[in-house]
Design a protein around this motif. Structure first.
Motif: not given
Length: 66
Positions: A57-59, A6-11, A55
């Motif tokens: 961000a749990a991405a 999930d690119e939106d979650k990735c930090c 991870c």
């Protein structure tokens, strides 16, 4: 195993790239994860599981049934 990110979650922490560079990379401009291999060989599964576990961000999502 099938991997999705999930690119939106990735930090952009990059732990996935350090643990499984054959499977994950990061975009140069913002550090967001890039999935190189959504269905890696079994030899990479342990590293991918660890990458998902750490991870921040749990991405990373894993489907172990695939």
């Amino acid at each position: 195993m099938k991997i999705s990110v999930d690119e939106d979650k990735c930090c952009g922490a990059g732990q996935c790239v350090l643990l499984a560079p054959e499977v994950f990379d990061q975009r140069d401009d913002d550090g967001i994860v890039v999935l190189l291999d959504a269905q890696p060989d079994e030899g990479h599964h342990a590293a991918v599981r660890e990458a998902a576990d750490v991870c921040p961000a749990a991405a990373i999502a894993l489907d172990e049934s695939a």
